[in-house]
Design an enzyme around this catalytic site. Structure first.
Site, mmCIF file in Angstrom:
data_model
loop_
_atom_site.group_PDB
_atom_site.id
_atom_site.type_symbol
_atom_site.label_atom_id
_atom_site.label_comp_id
_atom_site.label_asym_id
_atom_site.label_seq_id
_atom_site.Cartn_x
_atom_site.Cartn_y
_atom_site.Cartn_z
ATOM 1 N N LYS A 52 -61.935 -46.305 28.671
ATOM 2 C CA LYS A 52 -63.131 -46.582 27.800
ATOM 3 C C LYS A 52 -63.021 -47.943 27.584
ATOM 4 O O LYS A 52 -63.808 -48.811 27.479
ATOM 5 C CB LYS A 52 -63.297 -45.522 26.641
ATOM 6 C CG LYS A 52 -63.686 -44.166 27.214
ATOM 7 C CD LYS A 52 -63.515 -42.929 26.260
ATOM 8 C CE LYS A 52 -63.947 -41.681 27.007
ATOM 9 N NZ LYS A 52 -63.595 -40.604 26.166
ATOM 10 N N GLN A 96 -62.337 -39.185 20.238
ATOM 11 C CA GLN A 96 -61.880 -38.341 21.408
ATOM 12 C C GLN A 96 -61.338 -37.051 21.025
ATOM 13 O O GLN A 96 -60.719 -37.017 19.879
ATOM 14 C CB GLN A 96 -60.511 -39.282 21.836
ATOM 15 C CG GLN A 96 -60.083 -38.910 23.453
ATOM 16 C CD GLN A 96 -60.961 -38.989 24.441
ATOM 17 O OE1 GLN A 96 -61.972 -39.734 24.383
ATOM 18 N NE2 GLN A 96 -60.930 -38.212 25.292
ATOM 19 N N ASP A 119 -71.754 -39.714 22.613
ATOM 20 C CA ASP A 119 -71.337 -38.449 23.391
ATOM 21 C C ASP A 119 -72.418 -37.656 23.501
ATOM 22 O O ASP A 119 -72.403 -36.625 24.229
ATOM 23 C CB ASP A 119 -70.330 -37.843 22.545
ATOM 24 C CG ASP A 119 -68.695 -38.121 22.968
ATOM 25 O OD1 ASP A 119 -68.681 -38.581 24.196
ATOM 26 O OD2 ASP A 119 -67.671 -38.416 22.211
HETATM 27 N N1 GUN Z 1 -62.326 -35.240 25.365
HETATM 28 C C1 GUN Z 1 -62.660 -35.197 26.864
HETATM 29 N N2 GUN Z 1 -63.850 -35.432 27.309
HETATM 30 C C2 GUN Z 1 -64.380 -35.982 26.251
HETATM 31 C C3 GUN Z 1 -65.766 -36.699 25.977
HETATM 32 O O1 GUN Z 1 -66.646 -36.895 26.969
HETATM 33 N N3 GUN Z 1 -66.002 -37.197 24.779
HETATM 34 C C4 GUN Z 1 -65.106 -37.073 23.573
HETATM 35 N N4 GUN Z 1 -65.410 -37.619 22.559
HETATM 36 N N5 GUN Z 1 -63.801 -36.645 23.873
HETATM 37 C C5 GUN Z 1 -63.435 -35.989 25.150
#
Ligand code: GUN
Length: 287
Positions: A52, A96, A119
């Site tokens: 990211k 996350q 998200d």
């Molecule tokens: N963990 C796995 N996929 C995601 C996601 O799309 N967003 C977040 N915040 N955590 C994750």
């Protein structure tokens, strides 16, 4: 033989579009900024967070990483979120998941300002998706829709079957297909006649989290098959929820793993962060 929908190519295009728009915003003195919070040292989360950050650099965003120890308290985490909610340079906040067991995921999601919730996990954004009036979409379902559009597949009137009912993928996925006039069925672990239902699908989206779960006898000839899975096969090799070798000869379109939905998720996160920056700077109206 199916046509392969390449998430690598489509995500590169999405990122190029975001990069170009970011350049325009920078000329107006606006630099989109994403804060990524990671608690603990889960190796998979570490890889996702690094990717990211790299994506932010690639499209020209500011990115800030907050790495907190596994024993961080709920209060400390909520304090950080509050600080980021009020930080002008930060337009998007992503915490996350999964979080260490002692932390309350729901409370954390609820604490993120809906305007910075890139998200799209906050109940207010989930509600907006339900009524079809949204700015942010959860990144994975949004990426799937982008792949479907890139191949000029018309969802209107099609039988769409989503396997999996998670809040992050299955449920919003069904909603997005419905918004495009698909006739949508959600299947899950208690579904009876799963095979028959899947075989009725013109568009089949697999988001079960089980390696090679979708076999040839679950797929109608000519179906569009989208594989959201990121699993490991019996040899530890990365694979999807669809048995690609069995299903590919039957399908009209199929997404591979890796190189299908995976790269789209981060591309859509960049798109959401750009959108957040536009809304917070009054370039776009949040009404
Ligand atoms: N963990 C796995 N996929 C995601 C996601 O799309 N967003 C977040 N915040 N955590 C994750």
């Amino acid at each position: 033989m199916a046509k392969i929908i390449s998430g690598k190519e489509v995500s590169a295009q999405v990122r190029a579009d975001v990069r170009a728009e970011c350049e325009t915003l920078k000329q107006q003195g606006i630099t989109p900024g994403l804060a990524v919070i990671i608690v603990g040292d889960d190796p998979a989360s570490r890889v996702y967070v690094n990717n990211k950050k790299k994506a932010c650099a690639d499209v020209g965003f500011l990115s800030e990483e907050y790495t907190l120890p596994a024993q961080t308290t709920q209060e400390e985490l909520l304090d950080l979120i509050e600080k980021l909610n009020n930080k002008k340079e930060i337009n998007g906040i992503l915490c996350q998941l999964p979080l260490p067991k002692h932390l309350d995921e729901k409370a954390v999601i609820n604490a993120i300002s809906p305007l910075k919730d890139v998200d799209a996990f906050h109940p207010s954004n989930v509600g907006r998706i339900m009524i079809g009036d949204y700015h942010f979409l959860p990144c994975t379902p949004a990426g799937v829709m982008e792949l479907i559009h890139s191949a000029d597949i018309d969802v209107n009137g099609k039988n769409c079957v989503v396997i999996g009912r998670s809040n992050i993928v299955g449920k919003p996925m069904a909603m997005l297909l419905l918004h495009e006039n698909g006739t949508v069925t959600i299947c899950h672990s208690r579904t009876k006649n799963l095979k028959e239902i899947c075989r009725s699908a013109d568009i089949l989206v697999a988001a079960v989290g089980k390696p090679k779960f979708v076999k040839a006898d679950m797929v109608k000839e000519g179906a569009v098959v989208i594989d959201v899975g990121m699993d490991r096969d019996e040899n530890g090799k990365l694979c999807g929820d669809v048995d690609f070798n069995e299903v590919e000869p039957l399908a009209s379109y199929i997404t591979p793993v890796p190189g299908g939905v995976g790269p789209m998720t981060i591309a859509m996160l960049m798109k959401n962060t750009l959108m957040a920056a536009k809304i917070q700077n009054g370039v776009l109206n949040n009404a």
